[in-house]
Write an enzyme that holds these catalytic residues in place. Structure first.
Site, PDB file in Angstrom:
ATOM      1  N   ARG A  36       5.651   0.113  -5.930  1.00  0.00           N
ATOM      2  CA  ARG A  36       5.615  -0.687  -4.826  1.00  0.00           C
ATOM      3  C   ARG A  36       4.543  -1.869  -5.036  1.00  0.00           C
ATOM      4  O   ARG A  36       4.717  -2.827  -4.264  1.00  0.00           O
ATOM      5  CB  ARG A  36       5.141  -0.032  -3.841  1.00  0.00           C
ATOM      6  CG  ARG A  36       5.967   1.182  -3.350  1.00  0.00           C
ATOM      7  CD  ARG A  36       5.130   2.298  -2.353  1.00  0.00           C
ATOM      8  NE  ARG A  36       5.010   1.854  -1.140  1.00  0.00           N
ATOM      9  CZ  ARG A  36       5.405   2.219  -0.163  1.00  0.00           C
ATOM     10  NH1 ARG A  36       6.608   3.097   0.013  1.00  0.00           N
ATOM     11  NH2 ARG A  36       5.217   1.862   1.199  1.00  0.00           N
ATOM     12  N   LYS A  42       6.759  -4.267  -4.299  1.00  0.00           N
ATOM     13  CA  LYS A  42       8.261  -3.935  -4.158  1.00  0.00           C
ATOM     14  C   LYS A  42       8.816  -3.658  -2.808  1.00  0.00           C
ATOM     15  O   LYS A  42       9.856  -3.939  -2.362  1.00  0.00           O
ATOM     16  CB  LYS A  42       8.466  -2.732  -5.241  1.00  0.00           C
ATOM     17  CG  LYS A  42       9.721  -2.364  -5.308  1.00  0.00           C
ATOM     18  CD  LYS A  42      10.809  -3.179  -6.089  1.00  0.00           C
ATOM     19  CE  LYS A  42      12.282  -2.963  -6.208  1.00  0.00           C
ATOM     20  NZ  LYS A  42      12.843  -4.066  -6.399  1.00  0.00           N
ATOM     21  N   GLU A  83       8.943 -16.290  -9.028  1.00  0.00           N
ATOM     22  CA  GLU A  83       8.189 -15.022  -8.768  1.00  0.00           C
ATOM     23  C   GLU A  83       7.763 -14.131 -10.058  1.00  0.00           C
ATOM     24  O   GLU A  83       6.757 -13.647 -10.083  1.00  0.00           O
ATOM     25  CB  GLU A  83       9.135 -13.816  -7.968  1.00  0.00           C
ATOM     26  CG  GLU A  83      10.087 -13.414  -8.472  1.00  0.00           C
ATOM     27  CD  GLU A  83      10.751 -12.390  -7.402  1.00  0.00           C
ATOM     28  OE1 GLU A  83      10.054 -11.638  -6.717  1.00  0.00           O
ATOM     29  OE2 GLU A  83      11.938 -12.176  -7.524  1.00  0.00           O
ATOM     30  N   HIS A 142      19.577 -37.107  -0.930  1.00  0.00           N
ATOM     31  CA  HIS A 142      19.054 -37.307   0.693  1.00  0.00           C
ATOM     32  C   HIS A 142      17.660 -36.993   0.597  1.00  0.00           C
ATOM     33  O   HIS A 142      16.693 -36.736   1.524  1.00  0.00           O
ATOM     34  CB  HIS A 142      19.506 -36.291   1.511  1.00  0.00           C
ATOM     35  CG  HIS A 142      20.980 -36.587   1.911  1.00  0.00           C
ATOM     36  ND1 HIS A 142      21.505 -37.876   2.539  1.00  0.00           N
ATOM     37  CD2 HIS A 142      22.117 -36.127   1.362  1.00  0.00           C
ATOM     38  CE1 HIS A 142      22.584 -37.814   2.685  1.00  0.00           C
ATOM     39  NE2 HIS A 142      23.392 -36.595   2.101  1.00  0.00           N
ATOM     40  N   CYS A 159       0.814  -1.154  -0.029  1.00  0.00           N
ATOM     41  CA  CYS A 159      -0.163   0.142   0.017  1.00  0.00           C
ATOM     42  C   CYS A 159       0.953   1.369  -0.045  1.00  0.00           C
ATOM     43  O   CYS A 159       1.861   1.214   0.732  1.00  0.00           O
ATOM     44  CB  CYS A 159      -0.852   0.041   1.252  1.00  0.00           C
ATOM     45  SG  CYS A 159      -1.855  -1.637   1.395  1.00  0.00           S
ATOM     46  N   TRP A 202      -2.536  -2.702  -1.655  1.00  0.00           N
ATOM     47  CA  TRP A 202      -2.196  -4.321  -1.806  1.00  0.00           C
ATOM     48  C   TRP A 202      -2.806  -5.006  -0.730  1.00  0.00           C
ATOM     49  O   TRP A 202      -2.661  -4.906   0.434  1.00  0.00           O
ATOM     50  CB  TRP A 202      -0.823  -4.199  -1.772  1.00  0.00           C
ATOM     51  CG  TRP A 202       0.111  -5.552  -1.922  1.00  0.00           C
ATOM     52  CD1 TRP A 202       0.390  -6.205  -2.921  1.00  0.00           C
ATOM     53  CD2 TRP A 202       0.197  -6.356  -1.272  1.00  0.00           C
ATOM     54  NE1 TRP A 202       1.053  -7.293  -3.192  1.00  0.00           N
ATOM     55  CE2 TRP A 202       1.064  -7.567  -1.750  1.00  0.00           C
ATOM     56  CE3 TRP A 202       0.322  -6.724   0.420  1.00  0.00           C
ATOM     57  CZ2 TRP A 202       1.620  -8.856  -1.258  1.00  0.00           C
ATOM     58  CZ3 TRP A 202       0.745  -7.719   1.121  1.00  0.00           C
ATOM     59  CH2 TRP A 202       1.414  -8.882   0.166  1.00  0.00           C
ATOM     60  N   ASN A 223      -2.226   1.975   5.524  1.00  0.00           N
ATOM     61  CA  ASN A 223      -0.968   0.925   5.026  1.00  0.00           C
ATOM     62  C   ASN A 223      -0.890   0.212   6.390  1.00  0.00           C
ATOM     63  O   ASN A 223      -0.306   0.770   7.565  1.00  0.00           O
ATOM     64  CB  ASN A 223       0.209   1.659   4.370  1.00  0.00           C
ATOM     65  CG  ASN A 223       1.351   0.650   4.431  1.00  0.00           C
ATOM     66  OD1 ASN A 223       1.117  -0.631   4.260  1.00  0.00           O
ATOM     67  ND2 ASN A 223       2.532   1.090   4.158  1.00  0.00           N
ATOM     68  N   GLY A 224      -0.850  -1.211   6.375  1.00  0.00           N
ATOM     69  CA  GLY A 224      -0.581  -1.931   7.639  1.00  0.00           C
ATOM     70  C   GLY A 224      -1.474  -2.905   7.900  1.00  0.00           C
ATOM     71  O   GLY A 224      -2.425  -3.349   6.810  1.00  0.00           O
ATOM     72  N   LYS A 251      13.848 -16.103  -8.611  1.00  0.00           N
ATOM     73  CA  LYS A 251      13.496 -15.122  -9.561  1.00  0.00           C
ATOM     74  C   LYS A 251      12.694 -15.995 -10.575  1.00  0.00           C
ATOM     75  O   LYS A 251      11.628 -15.173 -10.966  1.00  0.00           O
ATOM     76  CB  LYS A 251      14.751 -14.845 -10.394  1.00  0.00           C
ATOM     77  CG  LYS A 251      15.765 -13.631  -9.880  1.00  0.00           C
ATOM     78  CD  LYS A 251      15.434 -12.272  -9.723  1.00  0.00           C
ATOM     79  CE  LYS A 251      14.664 -12.208  -8.536  1.00  0.00           C
ATOM     80  NZ  LYS A 251      15.439 -11.409  -7.321  1.00  0.00           N
TER      81      LYS A 251
HETATM   82  C1  F6R Z   1      12.799 -10.662  -4.979  1.00  0.00           C
HETATM   83  C2  F6R Z   1      12.443  -9.644  -4.212  1.00  0.00           C
HETATM   84  C3  F6R Z   1      12.393  -9.706  -2.743  1.00  0.00           C
HETATM   85  C4  F6R Z   1      12.991  -8.619  -1.706  1.00  0.00           C
HETATM   86  C5  F6R Z   1      12.575  -8.824  -0.343  1.00  0.00           C
HETATM   87  C6  F6R Z   1      13.119  -7.964   0.443  1.00  0.00           C
HETATM   88  O1  F6R Z   1      13.008 -10.503  -6.136  1.00  0.00           O
HETATM   89  O2  F6R Z   1      12.667  -8.615  -4.600  1.00  0.00           O
HETATM   90  O3  F6R Z   1      12.504 -11.194  -2.205  1.00  0.00           O
HETATM   91  O4  F6R Z   1      14.327  -9.010  -1.719  1.00  0.00           O
HETATM   92  O5  F6R Z   1      11.123  -8.314  -0.355  1.00  0.00           O
HETATM   93  O6  F6R Z   1      13.251  -6.400   0.234  1.00  0.00           O
HETATM   94  P1  F6R Z   1      14.152  -5.424   0.566  1.00  0.00           P
HETATM   95  O7  F6R Z   1      15.553  -5.885   0.029  1.00  0.00           O
HETATM   96  O8  F6R Z   1      13.798  -4.157   0.101  1.00  0.00           O
HETATM   97  O9  F6R Z   1      14.403  -5.400   2.141  1.00  0.00           O
END
Ligand code: F6R
Length: 605
Positions: free
Chosen positions: A27, A600, A485, A501, A2, A74, A99-100, A482
């Site tokens: 974000r 983000k 996601e 294992h 958010c 979000w 937000n929260g 990667k």
């Molecule tokens: C994956 C990705 C996330 C961030 C994670 C931490 O591509 O971007 O896994 O690495 O949400 O975010 P930051 O680095 O902003 O604390």
């Protein structure tokens, strides 16, 4: 996650609010909205589409006003749906964006229903709106303070009452909220980026703070209601991301920016010096005898790579912890620990909470490795290292990861030097490797056509395994993250030695296995693991350094990287994996820069 923007001004603020939302789009969100004060009742426009669609709706409605709040949502409580999009109203009087997560929303909802409030959304935010309404007797600040005193969980809110046309109130606990000070106007926002072009004067609210805003200024009170002065900071915004140029997506652009981003990040590391981490770190760095690395997701994986450097270069014991786990544990602590939080955004709720937990446990030596200068983490730690990746727009982290690695390598070498375990000769060698790194990264990026050929094959699969050993295990984990996601292909990574294992049971001719194979001391062990896969009919996709003598053949495809790049090899190996995920996602037609369900900046628990 958010995003909030609010403004109280003497001009129409709708264009500013919409522009603020555009700047917060990175974000991640699933709906958006804007509300303004109007005579009679507040008005709002909401959209399940992008901010541009919201702007069109607002224009069609001729929405304008001097006081207003806006939001990108979000979803946490309640599906992405129009009735759940913010701003949320209470009885056409109170308008709230939030937000929260309000953890006690259920009992509060029951109590409010008992008092005759009708709920039209599934959001926890509607509880906040009605609570403020219930406490409102003409003084918005008093109502917000009374309402927030009952909330458990995390919140940043911006609120206006339609009875007070030139007033807006904000409050925060756990989620970020910043006040912007303009000429005859005041703002609230989730982060300073939202207000680029409107002001460069900011006050960062602290947990428990409430802010009372009018066009002529802001008054802040703390949790106990005392008026407080928080420092005003001038924030120079980082360069705007600019156009995509020749690229289709920001993720692709950011992958190709890595040689420059890494070069800029290490440019100041000449010579490796404690000054990098701000003055007076030398004494503390002398005093530490172990390192604790905290982060989430990709940032946690950079810690996992760096663990090998702190051990082998600085000869320090290291723990790497997922921030969302560490924050709830009661570990046995030492006062001689250097706590390093790693984060692109510097606002990740779990990493911030882990940092606070560490501080509450008595840790004094804290350092942030972060890509956003004006972030909460940079303010909350004693020392910091700003990575120079520039603004990262793609939700999937790429250039933030490699610049974090560069910074962590510099930190490990610096600590090794201080501790007397890195000789001047070794330091010069590390320096040389750092200098050669950008060119080596460029050479790897030039292999993109071969990666595209792999992506064409893997994009058809539903499952992919990744294998690695040593620091390259974290690279395999990052490659799997990667891929899953952004392409939504199910991908998991394992230490290659663990295959037998359990995970080997998954290997069939339908299971592609991607392997990171640097020409290091473990390569022969890795070759045995690859044979285990081949013997079960598995298909191998191997990223191998020149000199490993891993030859392509039946069920074995090889992309050859430049010769082994020593301790910094992991930075080279991650690039093909980023490109693989990117091209597989493009082939599958996903929204590469804004993958579903993800944000983000993860500012909720
Ligand atoms: C994956 C990705 C996330 C961030 C994670 C931490 O591509 O971007 O896994 O690495 O949400 O975010 P930051 O680095 O902003 O604390």
């Amino acid at each position: 996650m958010c995003g909030i923007v609010g403004a109280v001004s003497q001009r129409d603020i709708v264009p500013t609010l919409i522009e603020g939302l555009r700047r917060l789009e990175y974000r991640g969100y699933d709906s958006c909205g804007v509300a303004v004060h109007r005579d009679g009742a507040p008005r709002r426009a909401r959209s399940m589409a992008r901010v541009n669609a919201l702007a069109r709706t607002a224009a069609d409605m001729q929405l304008e006003g001097l006081t207003g709040i806006a939001h990108t949502r979000w979803a946490t409580h309640g599906l992405p749906a129009m009735q759940n999009a913010h701003p949320i109203f209470s009885r056409e009087l109170i308008a709230v964006v939030h937000n929260g997560i309000i953890e006690n929303h259920e009992p509060l909802r029951t109590m409010l229903i008992g008092r005759g409030y009708e709920f039209v959304s599934q959001t926890d935010t509607e509880v906040v709106a009605h609570l403020i309404h219930a406490f409102y007797h003409g003084d918005l600040l008093a109502a917000v303070r009374a309402a927030t005193a009952l909330l458990h969980g995390s919140y940043a809110i911006a609120v206006f009452s339609n009875d007070e046309p030139q007033r807006m109130v904000g409050a925060r606990q756990g989620s970020p909220l910043v006040v912007g000070i303009g000429a005859e106007e005041s703002f609230l926002a989730s982060d300073v980026l939202a207000l680029e072009g409107s002001t460069d004067r900011f006050i960062f609210l602290e947990d428990g703070d409430s802010a009372d805003l009018t066009p002529s200024g802001v008054r802040i009170c703390d949790r106990d209601g005392n008026h407080v002065r928080r420092p005003e900071r001038s924030v120079v915004q980082p360069r705007a991301e600019g156009s995509l140029g020749e690229y289709r997506h920001y993720m692709q652009k950011e992958i190709f920016e890595q040689p420059d981003a890494v070069a800029q990040t290490i440019a100041e590391a000449e010579p490796l010096s404690t000054l990098l981490f701000k003055a007076r770190s030398r004494d503390a760095f002398d005093a530490i005898d172990n390192v604790l690395l905290l982060g989430c997701g990709t940032s946690h994986y950079s810690g996992q790579v760096a663990k090998h450097w702190f051990e082998s270069i600085a000869r320090l014991p290291v723990q790497v912890e997922i921030a969302s786990e560490y924050r709830y544990r009661q570990p046995v602590e030492s006062s001689r620990t250097l706590v390093v939080v790693i984060s692109q955004s510097g606002e990740t709720a779990d990493t911030l909470a882990a940092l606070k937990h560490a501080q509450a446990l008595g840790h004094e030596h804290t350092l942030a490795i972060c890509n956003v200068a004006a972030s909460a983490m940079m303010r909350a730690t004693k020392w910091s290292f700003l990575t120079k990746a520039g603004r990262e727009i793609g939700v999937a982290s790429t250039k933030a990861f490699t610049t974090q690695l560069a910074a962590l390598f510099v930190l490990a070498a610096t600590l090794g030097r201080i501790r007397g375990v890195v000789t001047a000769e070794q330091e010069a060698r590390y320096r040389l490797q750092l200098d050669e790194l950008p060119a080596a990264l460029r050479a790897v990026l030039a292999l993109e056509p071969q990666v595209i050929a792999w992506a064409n094959e893997l994009a058809m699969c539903e499952h992919v395994l990744f294998l690695g050993r040593g620091p390259h295990l974290a690279i395999a984990l990052e490659g799997a993250l990667k891929l899953k996601e952004i392409s939504y292909i199910h991908a998991e990574a394992f230490p290659a030695g663990e295959l037998k294992h359990g995970p080997l049971a998954l290997v069939t001719s339908a299971m592609p296995v991607v392997v990171c194979a640097p020409n290091d001391g473990l390569v022969d062990k890795l070759k045995s693991n690859m044979e285990e896969v081949r013997a079960r009919g598995g298909r191998l996709y191997v990223i191998a350094d020149v000199g490993t003598h891993i030859e392509p053949g039946e069920s074995m495809s090889v992309i050859e990287l430049p010769p082994y790049f020593g301790p910094l090899s992991s930075l080279l190996h991650v690039l093909p994996l980023q490109l693989l995920a990117y091209h597989a996602a493009c082939i599958r037609g996903t929204d590469v820069d804004k993958p579903r369900n993800l944000a983000k900046s993860v500012t909720v628990d």
